[in-house]
Design an enzyme around this catalytic site. Structure first.
Site, PDB file in Angstrom:
ATOM      1  N   GLY A   1       0.831  -1.195   0.000  1.00 31.56           N
ATOM      2  CA  GLY A   1       0.000   0.000   0.000  1.00 31.56           C
ATOM      3  C   GLY A   1       0.862   1.239   0.000  1.00 31.56           C
TER       4      GLY A   1
ATOM      5  N   PHE B   1       2.548   9.872   3.070  1.00 30.97           N
ATOM      6  CA  PHE B   1       3.875  10.009   3.665  1.00 30.97           C
ATOM      7  C   PHE B   1       4.803   8.841   3.369  1.00 30.97           C
ATOM      8  CE2 PHE B   1       1.352  12.940   6.131  1.00 30.97           C
ATOM      9  CZ  PHE B   1       2.206  14.023   6.261  1.00 30.97           C
ATOM     10  N   GLY B   2       4.254   7.714   2.967  1.00 27.73           N
ATOM     11  CA  GLY B   2       5.134   6.576   2.747  1.00 27.73           C
ATOM     12  C   GLY B   2       4.403   5.369   2.207  1.00 27.73           C
ATOM     13  N   SER B   3       5.097   4.238   2.236  1.00 24.37           N
ATOM     14  CA  SER B   3       4.568   2.994   1.688  1.00 24.37           C
ATOM     15  C   SER B   3       4.674   1.888   2.729  1.00 24.37           C
ATOM     16  CB  SER B   3       5.351   2.586   0.435  1.00 24.37           C
ATOM     17  OG  SER B   3       5.330   3.607  -0.542  1.00 24.37           O
TER      18      SER B   3
ATOM     19  N   LYS C   1       6.974  -0.366   7.109  1.00 24.57           N
ATOM     20  CA  LYS C   1       6.514   0.987   6.805  1.00 24.57           C
ATOM     21  C   LYS C   1       7.724   1.858   6.503  1.00 24.57           C
ATOM     22  CE  LYS C   1       3.140   2.953   8.883  1.00 24.57           C
ATOM     23  NZ  LYS C   1       2.205   3.563   9.876  1.00 24.57           N
TER      24      LYS C   1
ATOM     25  N   ASP D   1      -7.089   7.881  15.355  1.00 21.13           N
ATOM     26  CA  ASP D   1      -7.304   7.577  13.931  1.00 21.13           C
ATOM     27  C   ASP D   1      -7.969   6.218  13.778  1.00 21.13           C
ATOM     28  OD1 ASP D   1      -7.296   8.083  11.254  1.00 21.13           O
ATOM     29  OD2 ASP D   1      -5.182   7.643  10.928  1.00 21.13           O
TER      30      ASP D   1
END
Length: 757
Positions: free
Chosen positions: A491, A495-497, A516, A608
């Site tokens: 995914g 901000f990142g993968s 991550k 979140d």
């Protein structure tokens, strides 16, 4: 007399010190017996007279303006009632805690944070101008026109929320304070911007001389922030017509344009982007000095008579683009650093951003806005005193790099955050030697205070000490880069993968992991958040929470987590709806509640919680993930107040989180209710096509998500309980978990759960 008014009978008015002693001794009582009286020497101050060891002691309560009070150098409180409540709990400098009070009369309602509902408050709520007009004929009512209601509102706040211009005008004529703050820290100007009453806003500023630059103590917003967040374009136009600064910064470092973008008010964003920039009214030849140190500035100002408001600006020899404002007030000189980013955005401390140095000077010549006085009398250099001063500078005359007409944008189209420059007593040489290379460093966000004097543990602080704590904790589980191999991308986000990989453990075992990583352009901004997330996860160990295996310091930095094979629950809900039974949804709901109960016990707020952040290990087990926004709450506090800005998932947030940046387990409960709704709609987007601003308005008008078609009535009632407007009336995660464990309605879940163990 009501119970509420009985608690406010500690006030004795204009009695002398001697009378106060006689009253307290006559009434008798134990240590901590007290009364409040007026201060004879300072009309706005009060005096606390209290008994201790058979003696009467007196402490002056200083009024600091804005309904703020303190004793000596103690904590500052909004309202005498808050000050008294505090000293009933802790002595904190007094000889003992306050206990009982000597009964007097009702305290002045204008000096309280939470007062009583008066006839004037009720008439304003009923929008009855005739009654208001009649009441204001009474001299006592008129004298108390700024009295606060039991909700902490003045009559003016109430009428401003209604947009009732006739009543607002009457209240202003009667002396209502157009800059008073309510219990939530909002001024009448902020209230009208919140409700988009542009004509009322104009009335407050033009007739009431309202301070439209005043910042909320909760989030640092000025009215322009409020208007931009609400999409109140007409209010934005009114504020700018009165020369409000376009780019004030909140405590999070956000400008009004940032908030308009976050809340998807694109018409406001477009208006900001196309708003013309006025030519500055002053010229650098009037006040800019080259090659001048602090002592030289003092000599020049002394020769110019040291009149209040006299000022000059001097440039740094060693650090291009930095300046110092030297200002005279009460025969003293004050020095303020003026910083800039790439010679473009100029600012003092946490004040607004300005496109050029002359624009900054223009602003502070019109509004003090944090300075001790207005800039009034520019003192030119000796060279420029010999030549006539031009009325208006041109771009060529500025001799400064000319910025673009709009904010610098980063890759996301957002104005870049700017740093909080510290006020310092160092010499200019020391200042600029220390700062010479700071332009190349990541710029810090603005600090904001911890709520209720409760210190958040260092492990979650943003400061240097907190950073070191995070690094030390993270390094307890360091994974060498050579021990991991990378697989396919699972995914990708802003901000990142997340990448699938294999970790060769110290014991020689190959373990499937999820890694991550940060995008290259997010390295500086995201590394601290990565460390924070690693620290949070390293303290958690629960079957319903994703496990952190370790941190690879890289480069790049990588969080190595257990691989949860089936991915995000949200994707599974949308892709495999026919295979999902009601009992599956209930089981997952119980497991999420179980994991969140554990977080509740560990005093963490997730911030979140959503279906996208729940992962499926298998069809019988879900795990809570993504702790990038998670925070600890300090001992003695039940909530955390956000210090950082950024894009918040408004659709999942409770009203108190959206409006005030306040997060608690109870705001997580609200998000849990939204997550349940996602599950029973099989992945629908909460609130459909509403914009973020429309969601906020919908919630404020008591709107709630409708019952999903596949959702049992009992489960929907749980969702509604999670969405109670009063956080204290929402269930705890312990209660939610207990519901799934003991309620007969969920017997099928328990049977199913027992069968799969």
């Amino acid at each position: 007399m009501s119970k509420n008014s009985d608690a406010l009978l500690w006030y004795h008015g204009k009695i002398t010190r001697e009378v106060a002693v006689q009253v307290l001794l006559r009434k008798g009582g134990r240590d901590g017996f007290f009364l409040i009286r007026d201060c004879g020497n300072a009309p706005e101050d009060y005096v606390l007279s209290m008994m201790f060891r058979s003696q009467i002691l007196h402490f002056q309560i200083n009024c600091l303006g804005d309904n703020k009070f303190s004793i000596d150098n103690g904590p500052i409180f909004q309202g005498l009632d808050m000050l008294i409540s505090y000293y009933k709990v802790i002595s904190d400098g007094l000889p003992c805690k306050l206990v009982d009070f000597c009964v007097g009369k009702i305290a002045p309602l204008y000096a309280l944070k939470y007062g009583l509902d008066t006839r004037l408050h009720l008439a304003c709520e009923e929008k009855n101008p005739n009654t208001v007009k009649e009441l204001l004929q009474d001299s006592v009512i008129k004298e108390n026109v700024n009295a606060r209601s039991i909700s902490g509102l003045t009559a003016l706040h109430i009428s401003c929320s209604n947009g009732d211009n006739d009543i607002v005008a009457m209240l202003l004529n009667a002396g209502a304070d157009a800059s008073a703050i309510d219990a939530n820290g909002r001024t009448p100007v902020q209230v009208v911007c919140f409700y988009n009453h542009a004509s009322t806003l104009h009335l407050l500023i033009s007739k009431g001389s309202a301070d439209f630059l005043k910042r909320s103590p909760n989030n640092g917003w000025v009215p322009l922030h409020e208007a931009a967040m609400r999409g109140s374009l007409e209010c934005v136009k009114v504020l700018l017509s009165f020369n409000a600064s376009m780019y004030p910064r909140s405590l999070d470092g956000d400008t009004p344009r940032d908030l308009a973008l976050q809340y998807e008010n694109y018409n406001v964003v477009e208006f900001f982007d196309n708003y013309p920039v006025n030519q500055p009214k002053t010229s650098i030849t009037q006040w800019l000095h080259q090659n001048l140190d602090r002592n030289g500035a003092l000599i020049i100002l002394q020769n110019a008579s040291m009149a209040d408001g006299s000022f000059l600006i001097r440039s740094s020899i060693k650090c291009h683009g930095y300046y110092v404002l030297t200002l005279v007030y009460e025969k003293k000189t004050y020095h303020f650093q003026i910083k800039s980013r790439a010679d473009r955005w100029f600012y003092i401390d946490d004040g607004p951003l300005f496109e050029t140095l002359p624009h900054l000077v223009d602003h502070y010549m019109q509004y003090a806005d944090g300075l001790p006085t207005l800039l009034q009398f520019p003192v030119p250099s000796a060279e420029n005193r010999k030549r006539p001063l031009p009325p208006t500078p041109t771009k060529n005359q500025l001799k400064l790099p000319v910025p673009p007409s709009r904010p610098i944008k980063n890759n996301n189209g957002l104005p870049q955050p700017l740093p909080y420059p510290e006020f310092t007593n160092e010499s200019d040489s020391d200042i600029f030697t220390r700062l010479e290379c700071e332009k190349e460093k990541p710029l810090p966000k603005l600090p904001r205070p911890v709520v209720n004097h409760t210190e958040v543990p260092n492990s979650v602080n943003v400061g240097q000490k907190g950073d070191q704590t995070m690094k030390n904790n993270a390094q307890q589980n360091i994974i060498l880069k050579e021990s991991i191999s990378f697989g396919k991308e699972l995914g990708v986000g802003e901000f990142g993968s997340v990448i699938k990989g294999i970790w060769l453990s110290p014991g020689g075992k190959e373990i499937n992991v999820a890694m991550k990583t940060l995008h290259k352009d997010k390295m500086v901004q995201g590394e601290k958040e990565f460390l924070r997330e690693a620290l949070v996860m390293s303290q958690l160990n629960h079957p319903c929470i994703v496990s952190l295996l370790g941190v690879c310091l890289g480069p790049p930095m990588i969080l190595v987590q257990e691989l949860v094979e089936m991915g995000a629950l949200l994707d599974y809900l949308m892709d495999y709806q026919p295979e999902i039974q009601e009992v599956d949804l209930k089981l997952w709901a119980s497991q999420i509640a179980f994991g969140m109960m554990y977080l509740e016990l560990k005093r963490f707020v997730h911030r979140d919680l959503a279906a996208r952040n729940i992962l499926l290990a298998n069809k019988k087990q879900v795990k809570i993930s993504d702790f990038g926004l998670s925070r600890a709450v300090g001992t003695g506090s039940d909530y955390y107040q956000a210090k950082q800005g950024g894009r918040w998932p408004v659709r999942w947030y409770a009203p108190e989180s959206i409006n005030y940046g306040t997060f608690s387990t109870k705001s997580d409960v609200w998000s849990y209710g939204i997550t349940l709704w996602e599950m029973f709609t099989f992945g629908d987007l909460p609130y459909g096509e509403m914009t973020g601003n429309e969601v906020v308005s919908f919630l404020e008008h008591c709107g709630r998500l409708e019952k999903p078609d596949e959702c049992p009535i009992h489960t929907y009632s749980i969702m509604l309980s999670c969405w109670h407007i009063d956080p204290n009336k929402r269930p705890t995660f312990n209660e939610l978990h207990s519901t799934f464990s003991t309620d007969p309605e969920y017997e099928d879940v328990r049977i199913y759960r027992d069968r799969i163990k």
